[in-house]
Scaffold this motif. Sequence first.
Motif, short mmCIF file in Angstrom:
data_model
loop_
_atom_site.label_atom_id
_atom_site.label_comp_id
_atom_site.label_asym_id
_atom_site.label_seq_id
_atom_site.Cartn_x
_atom_site.Cartn_y
_atom_site.Cartn_z
N PRO A 80 -2.19 -6.99 -56.98
CA PRO A 80 -3.30 -6.96 -57.94
C PRO A 80 -4.42 -7.93 -57.57
O PRO A 80 -4.18 -8.97 -56.94
CB PRO A 80 -2.64 -7.38 -59.25
CG PRO A 80 -1.47 -8.21 -58.83
CD PRO A 80 -0.97 -7.60 -57.55
N THR A 81 -5.62 -7.58 -57.98
CA THR A 81 -6.78 -8.45 -57.71
C THR A 81 -7.50 -8.85 -58.99
O THR A 81 -8.31 -9.77 -58.97
CB THR A 81 -7.78 -7.73 -56.78
OG1 THR A 81 -8.14 -6.46 -57.37
CG2 THR A 81 -7.16 -7.49 -55.41
N THR A 82 -7.20 -8.17 -60.09
CA THR A 82 -7.85 -8.49 -61.36
C THR A 82 -6.85 -8.32 -62.51
O THR A 82 -5.75 -7.78 -62.33
CB THR A 82 -9.06 -7.56 -61.64
OG1 THR A 82 -8.61 -6.20 -61.67
CG2 THR A 82 -10.12 -7.73 -60.55
N GLY A 83 -7.28 -8.75 -63.69
CA GLY A 83 -6.51 -8.50 -64.90
C GLY A 83 -5.29 -9.38 -65.07
O GLY A 83 -5.17 -10.45 -64.46
N LYS A 84 -4.36 -8.90 -65.92
CA LYS A 84 -3.15 -9.64 -66.24
C LYS A 84 -1.94 -8.71 -66.06
O LYS A 84 -2.04 -7.50 -66.25
CB LYS A 84 -3.17 -10.14 -67.68
CG LYS A 84 -4.28 -11.13 -67.99
CD LYS A 84 -4.22 -11.56 -69.45
CE LYS A 84 -5.32 -12.57 -69.77
NZ LYS A 84 -5.26 -13.01 -71.19
N GLY A 85 -0.80 -9.30 -65.73
CA GLY A 85 0.38 -8.46 -65.59
C GLY A 85 1.57 -9.17 -65.00
O GLY A 85 1.56 -10.39 -64.78
N ILE A 86 2.59 -8.38 -64.74
CA ILE A 86 3.83 -8.86 -64.12
C ILE A 86 4.01 -8.12 -62.81
O ILE A 86 4.08 -6.88 -62.79
CB ILE A 86 5.05 -8.62 -65.03
CG1 ILE A 86 4.90 -9.39 -66.35
CG2 ILE A 86 6.34 -9.04 -64.32
CD1 ILE A 86 5.95 -9.02 -67.38
N LEU A 87 4.06 -8.85 -61.70
CA LEU A 87 4.36 -8.27 -60.40
C LEU A 87 5.88 -8.25 -60.27
O LEU A 87 6.51 -9.30 -60.10
CB LEU A 87 3.71 -9.10 -59.30
CG LEU A 87 3.69 -8.48 -57.89
CD1 LEU A 87 2.94 -7.15 -57.89
CD2 LEU A 87 3.04 -9.45 -56.90
N PHE A 88 6.46 -7.07 -60.40
CA PHE A 88 7.91 -6.92 -60.52
C PHE A 88 8.52 -6.43 -59.21
O PHE A 88 8.34 -5.28 -58.83
CB PHE A 88 8.21 -5.95 -61.66
CG PHE A 88 9.68 -5.73 -61.91
CD1 PHE A 88 10.60 -6.76 -61.81
CD2 PHE A 88 10.14 -4.46 -62.28
CE1 PHE A 88 11.95 -6.55 -62.05
CE2 PHE A 88 11.48 -4.25 -62.52
CZ PHE A 88 12.39 -5.29 -62.40
N PHE A 89 9.24 -7.32 -58.54
CA PHE A 89 9.93 -6.96 -57.31
C PHE A 89 11.34 -6.48 -57.65
O PHE A 89 12.30 -7.25 -57.65
CB PHE A 89 9.99 -8.17 -56.36
CG PHE A 89 8.65 -8.52 -55.75
CD1 PHE A 89 8.24 -7.93 -54.58
CD2 PHE A 89 7.82 -9.43 -56.38
CE1 PHE A 89 7.01 -8.25 -54.02
CE2 PHE A 89 6.59 -9.77 -55.83
CZ PHE A 89 6.18 -9.16 -54.64
N ASP A 90 11.44 -5.18 -57.97
CA ASP A 90 12.74 -4.61 -58.33
C ASP A 90 13.56 -4.36 -57.07
O ASP A 90 13.01 -4.09 -56.00
CB ASP A 90 12.54 -3.31 -59.11
CG ASP A 90 13.75 -2.95 -59.96
OD1 ASP A 90 14.73 -3.71 -59.94
OD2 ASP A 90 13.68 -1.92 -60.65
N GLU A 91 14.89 -4.47 -57.21
CA GLU A 91 15.81 -4.28 -56.09
C GLU A 91 15.42 -5.14 -54.90
O GLU A 91 15.45 -4.72 -53.75
CB GLU A 91 15.87 -2.80 -55.71
CG GLU A 91 16.35 -1.91 -56.85
CD GLU A 91 16.37 -0.43 -56.50
OE1 GLU A 91 15.71 -0.04 -55.52
OE2 GLU A 91 17.03 0.32 -57.22
#
Length: 331
Positions: A80-91
């Motif tokens: 991501p480059t903007t905004g808000k969130g969760i970078l989710f590395f699943d598995e």
Amino acid sequence: MKPGQIISAVNACLDARIPAMLWGPAGVGKSDSIFQIGAKRKVEVRDVRLSNLDPTDIKGFPSPDAKRGVMTWLPADFLPTTGKGILFFDELNLADKMTQASAYQLFLTRQVGNYKLPAGWDIVAAGNTEKDRANITRMAGPLANRMIHLDFEADVPEWVAHAQANGISDELRAFIRFKPALLHSFDAQSKEPAFPSPRSWFFMDKLLKQPDLSPTVRDGLMAGTVGTGASVELRAFLDHIKDLPDIDDIVARPDRAPVPSKISAQHALVTMMASNTTPKNFGAMLKYVARFNSQEMEVLYARDAGNAVTALRATPEYRDWAVRNADVVLP
């Protein structure tokens, strides 16, 4: 930790800006919990699978800068480059060691190459344990030390409440209550690919609601969803509860309507009663379930009914029942 505790712990990690790693068997609800957290926080959850990437994909694609005479790195579009969130590395631990190593800097300093994670984003990861027969790569110490590790375990009351809120059938919720060990049952030595899990029971509910399935096809689907053993037990349970007392008869004659003697039938009946409870018939329902002479069944009924219709908890009948059962802790 139970799912509700996991959600609280992950929220604490997010607030502290520290990456969290969820450990647990397949299908237990790790990914679903993260998406629930994202929805509650009203932020995006971006699912990234390191196992599908090469080490260079994290750092970015090399691009020469002729004017400055240096090599720069173009970040991948999944970062991501903007905004808000969760970078989710699943598995996460399905990725090989080199690909895991490429993420070290991102987990520790929130940047890699020319890329920097925006201030509104945080990192969470999830993976299976070594005993889950999941073809994992043991996580290297440097990466493991960059996260807070949380063990995820299935919990029957929490699953039942979640299932009730998501429209899972009364019969299936009653079965899991009756056979709690089958909420999640994985045998690493079994050669059968299907096994019971919180996720596969949600699949089962969708399949059982499909119309016009022949018995052979239905049985095959059930076994292919939760395994042969669990599907046989579920079929027996569903056959056994076909002749339960009618809800209208219970409401009309709470002191005379027949009471099932078998525990399996009682589990099924109180679950169905809860789904058909209103403030108007609550008193009659409560009078009937008291005839089971089982505080456990009364608690199951009152809890489910109160979850389905929160207005019940303000009724005189509920308050009187709560006083009589003050030694029982309700959620």
